[in-house]
Design a protein around this motif. Structure first.
Motif, PDB file in Angstrom:
ATOM      1  N   ALA A  19       0.849  -1.199   0.000  1.00 37.81           N
ATOM      2  CA  ALA A  19       0.000   0.000   0.000  1.00 37.81           C
ATOM      3  C   ALA A  19       0.886   1.250   0.000  1.00 37.81           C
ATOM      4  O   ALA A  19       1.351   1.680  -1.046  1.00 37.81           O
ATOM      5  CB  ALA A  19      -0.958  -0.059   1.183  1.00 37.81           C
ATOM      6  N   THR A  20       1.185   1.820   1.181  1.00 39.81           N
ATOM      7  CA  THR A  20       2.082   2.993   1.208  1.00 39.81           C
ATOM      8  C   THR A  20       3.531   2.569   0.995  1.00 39.81           C
ATOM      9  O   THR A  20       4.370   3.374   0.595  1.00 39.81           O
ATOM     10  CB  THR A  20       2.016   3.705   2.572  1.00 39.81           C
ATOM     11  N   GLY A  21       3.833   1.309   1.339  1.00 40.92           N
ATOM     12  CA  GLY A  21       5.212   0.823   1.227  1.00 40.92           C
ATOM     13  C   GLY A  21       5.996   0.989   2.526  1.00 40.92           C
ATOM     14  O   GLY A  21       7.146   0.566   2.612  1.00 40.92           O
ATOM     15  N   GLY A  74       1.136  -9.551  -8.072  1.00 41.05           N
ATOM     16  CA  GLY A  74       0.100 -10.223  -8.854  1.00 41.05           C
ATOM     17  C   GLY A  74      -0.671  -9.238  -9.707  1.00 41.05           C
ATOM     18  O   GLY A  74      -1.138  -9.568 -10.794  1.00 41.05           O
ATOM     19  N   ALA A  75      -0.826  -8.010  -9.208  1.00 37.90           N
ATOM     20  CA  ALA A  75      -1.538  -6.969  -9.956  1.00 37.90           C
ATOM     21  C   ALA A  75      -1.094  -5.595  -9.477  1.00 37.90           C
ATOM     22  O   ALA A  75      -0.679  -5.433  -8.324  1.00 37.90           O
ATOM     23  CB  ALA A  75      -3.045  -7.108  -9.754  1.00 37.90           C
ATOM     24  N   LEU A  76      -1.182  -4.632 -10.389  1.00 42.03           N
ATOM     25  CA  LEU A  76      -0.938  -3.227 -10.035  1.00 42.03           C
ATOM     26  C   LEU A  76      -2.290  -2.526 -10.072  1.00 42.03           C
ATOM     27  O   LEU A  76      -2.933  -2.458 -11.119  1.00 42.03           O
ATOM     28  CB  LEU A  76       0.022  -2.593 -11.044  1.00 42.03           C
ATOM     29  N   ASP A  77      -2.737  -2.043  -8.910  1.00 41.24           N
ATOM     30  CA  ASP A  77      -4.052  -1.398  -8.831  1.00 41.24           C
ATOM     31  C   ASP A  77      -3.943   0.102  -9.063  1.00 41.24           C
ATOM     32  O   ASP A  77      -2.869   0.622  -9.389  1.00 41.24           O
ATOM     33  CB  ASP A  77      -4.712  -1.728  -7.496  1.00 41.24           C
ATOM     34  N   ASP A  78      -5.075   0.798  -8.837  1.00 46.15           N
ATOM     35  CA  ASP A  78      -5.159   2.186  -9.270  1.00 46.15           C
ATOM     36  C   ASP A  78      -4.536   3.194  -8.309  1.00 46.15           C
ATOM     37  O   ASP A  78      -3.714   4.008  -8.687  1.00 46.15           O
ATOM     38  CB  ASP A  78      -6.641   2.525  -9.509  1.00 46.15           C
ATOM     39  N   HIS A  79      -4.955   3.158  -7.049  1.00 44.11           N
ATOM     40  CA  HIS A  79      -4.471   4.169  -6.095  1.00 44.11           C
ATOM     41  C   HIS A  79      -4.814   3.760  -4.670  1.00 44.11           C
ATOM     42  O   HIS A  79      -5.512   2.753  -4.452  1.00 44.11           O
ATOM     43  CB  HIS A  79      -5.106   5.544  -6.399  1.00 44.11           C
ATOM     44  N   LEU A  80      -4.352   4.544  -3.705  1.00 46.77           N
ATOM     45  CA  LEU A  80      -4.725   4.357  -2.295  1.00 46.77           C
ATOM     46  C   LEU A  80      -5.847   5.328  -1.968  1.00 46.77           C
ATOM     47  O   LEU A  80      -5.814   6.479  -2.410  1.00 46.77           O
ATOM     48  CB  LEU A  80      -3.539   4.711  -1.394  1.00 46.77           C
ATOM     49  N   ASN A  81      -6.807   4.878  -1.146  1.00 47.91           N
ATOM     50  CA  ASN A  81      -7.836   5.837  -0.714  1.00 47.91           C
ATOM     51  C   ASN A  81      -7.366   6.577   0.542  1.00 47.91           C
ATOM     52  O   ASN A  81      -6.248   6.345   1.030  1.00 47.91           O
ATOM     53  CB  ASN A  81      -9.211   5.162  -0.556  1.00 47.91           C
ATOM     54  N   GLU A  82      -8.220   7.457   1.072  1.00 49.26           N
ATOM     55  CA  GLU A  82      -7.803   8.318   2.189  1.00 49.26           C
ATOM     56  C   GLU A  82      -7.538   7.514   3.465  1.00 49.26           C
ATOM     57  O   GLU A  82      -6.861   7.990   4.372  1.00 49.26           O
ATOM     58  CB  GLU A  82      -8.822   9.451   2.425  1.00 49.26           C
ATOM     59  N   GLY A 135      -5.903   4.636   3.332  1.00 48.05           N
ATOM     60  CA  GLY A 135      -4.718   3.812   3.069  1.00 48.05           C
ATOM     61  C   GLY A 135      -5.036   2.455   2.479  1.00 48.05           C
ATOM     62  O   GLY A 135      -4.155   1.597   2.383  1.00 48.05           O
ATOM     63  N   TYR A 136      -6.301   2.232   2.063  1.00 46.69           N
ATOM     64  CA  TYR A 136      -6.639   0.977   1.390  1.00 46.69           C
ATOM     65  C   TYR A 136      -6.378   1.099  -0.108  1.00 46.69           C
ATOM     66  O   TYR A 136      -6.571   2.166  -0.699  1.00 46.69           O
ATOM     67  CB  TYR A 136      -8.111   0.610   1.611  1.00 46.69           C
ATOM     68  N   ILE A 137      -5.975  -0.038  -0.696  1.00 48.30           N
ATOM     69  CA  ILE A 137      -5.752  -0.060  -2.136  1.00 48.30           C
ATOM     70  C   ILE A 137      -7.104  -0.128  -2.852  1.00 48.30           C
ATOM     71  O   ILE A 137      -7.993  -0.875  -2.447  1.00 48.30           O
ATOM     72  CB  ILE A 137      -4.858  -1.260  -2.522  1.00 48.30           C
ATOM     73  N   VAL A 138      -7.234   0.665  -3.925  1.00 48.79           N
ATOM     74  CA  VAL A 138      -8.458   0.714  -4.731  1.00 48.79           C
ATOM     75  C   VAL A 138      -8.141   0.201  -6.143  1.00 48.79           C
ATOM     76  O   VAL A 138      -7.179   0.694  -6.744  1.00 48.79           O
ATOM     77  CB  VAL A 138      -8.994   2.169  -4.832  1.00 48.79           C
ATOM     78  N   PRO A 139      -8.874  -0.796  -6.704  1.00 51.64           N
ATOM     79  CA  PRO A 139     -10.016  -1.465  -6.088  1.00 51.64           C
ATOM     80  C   PRO A 139      -9.623  -2.436  -4.974  1.00 51.64           C
ATOM     81  O   PRO A 139     -10.418  -2.694  -4.090  1.00 51.64           O
ATOM     82  CB  PRO A 139     -10.671  -2.201  -7.257  1.00 51.64           C
ATOM     83  N   GLY A 140      -8.455  -3.019  -5.012  1.00 48.60           N
ATOM     84  CA  GLY A 140      -7.940  -3.825  -3.909  1.00 48.60           C
ATOM     85  C   GLY A 140      -8.780  -5.036  -3.575  1.00 48.60           C
ATOM     86  O   GLY A 140      -9.531  -5.561  -4.404  1.00 48.60           O
TER      87      GLY A 140
END
Ligand code: URA
Length: 209
Positions: free
Chosen positions: A135-137, A182-190, A192-197
């Motif tokens: 997520a943030t790394g 396994g996949a590169l997703d779109d972004h982190l939400n406010e 800190g969850y990965i979207v779509p995740g």
């Protein structure tokens, strides 16, 4: 700069779709973490050094390829990383397992290691750090730092789903580390969850929601 390998494979994509579905059961989710773990390990071990061994087949003698036997340690970041360990061990059965636990400082929000138990000869081993979500790394960067403090030189990170923010952060902090996802997703939400995740991986593996 380290490699970033995003798995481009129908089996991984299909299994991830089942995992992303919020109606997937804990049992199925856990099995899929392990299966995708196995498939990404296949890619993350592609550059293992080889040697040859003289054998006799029923037909003739030959110098046949075999692993050069470089030492390997898989390091799950507690707790969600535990879900990936058995998939790695099914591919690399002789690997050792080191554990690293991280807590988040409530004020600074920085991750800090609270537990780190490694094999004695860890500095001589190829390291594969595993955590389902990049997520943030922050935790991954801290875990990599701990392994470097212990003298490790060949470090890779394996995740199921990565956010671009996490990849960028890791590349800045540890440009020598290869990342397998396994996949590169779109972004982190406010939050800190990965979207779509796929939500909170630890809760979904252990059924703690
Ligand atoms: N950790 C998780 O388990 N899920 C996310 O989306 C981000 C971090």
């Amino acid at each position: 700069m380290g490699k970033v390998v995003i798995m481009d494979h129908p089996l991984v994509a299909h299994k991830l779709t089942i995992m992303r579905d919020k109606n997937t059961s804990v049992k199925d989710f856990r099995e899929l973490v392990s299966e995708i773990g196995m498939l990404i390990t296949y890619e993350a071990t592609r550059d293992l050094p080889m040697t040859t061994k003289h054998i006799e087949t029923p037909i003739c003698e030959m110098d046949a390829p075999t692993l050069a036997g470089r030492k390997f340690v898989v390091v799950p970041i507690l707790r969600a990383g535990l879900g990936l360990v058995d998939g790695v061990l099914r591919m690399v059965p002789a690997a050792r397992v080191g554990h690293i636990g991280m807590y988040r400082d409530e004020e600074t929000l920085e991750p800090h290691p609270y537990f780190c138990k490694m094999p004695k000869d860890v500095a001589e081993r190829d390291v594969l750090i595993v955590d389902p979500m990049l997520a943030t790394g922050g935790s991954a960067a801290e875990a990599i730092g701990e392994m470097k403090k212990r003298g490790c030189k060949h470090i890779k990170l394996m995740v199921l789903v990565a956010a671009p923010e996490g990849i960028k952060f890791l590349q800045e902090k540890h440009p020598d580390v290869d990342i397998y996802a396994g996949a590169l997703d779109d972004h982190l939400n406010e939050k800190g969850y990965i979207v779509p995740g796929l939500g909170d991986a630890g809760d979904r593996i252990f059924g703690t929601k």
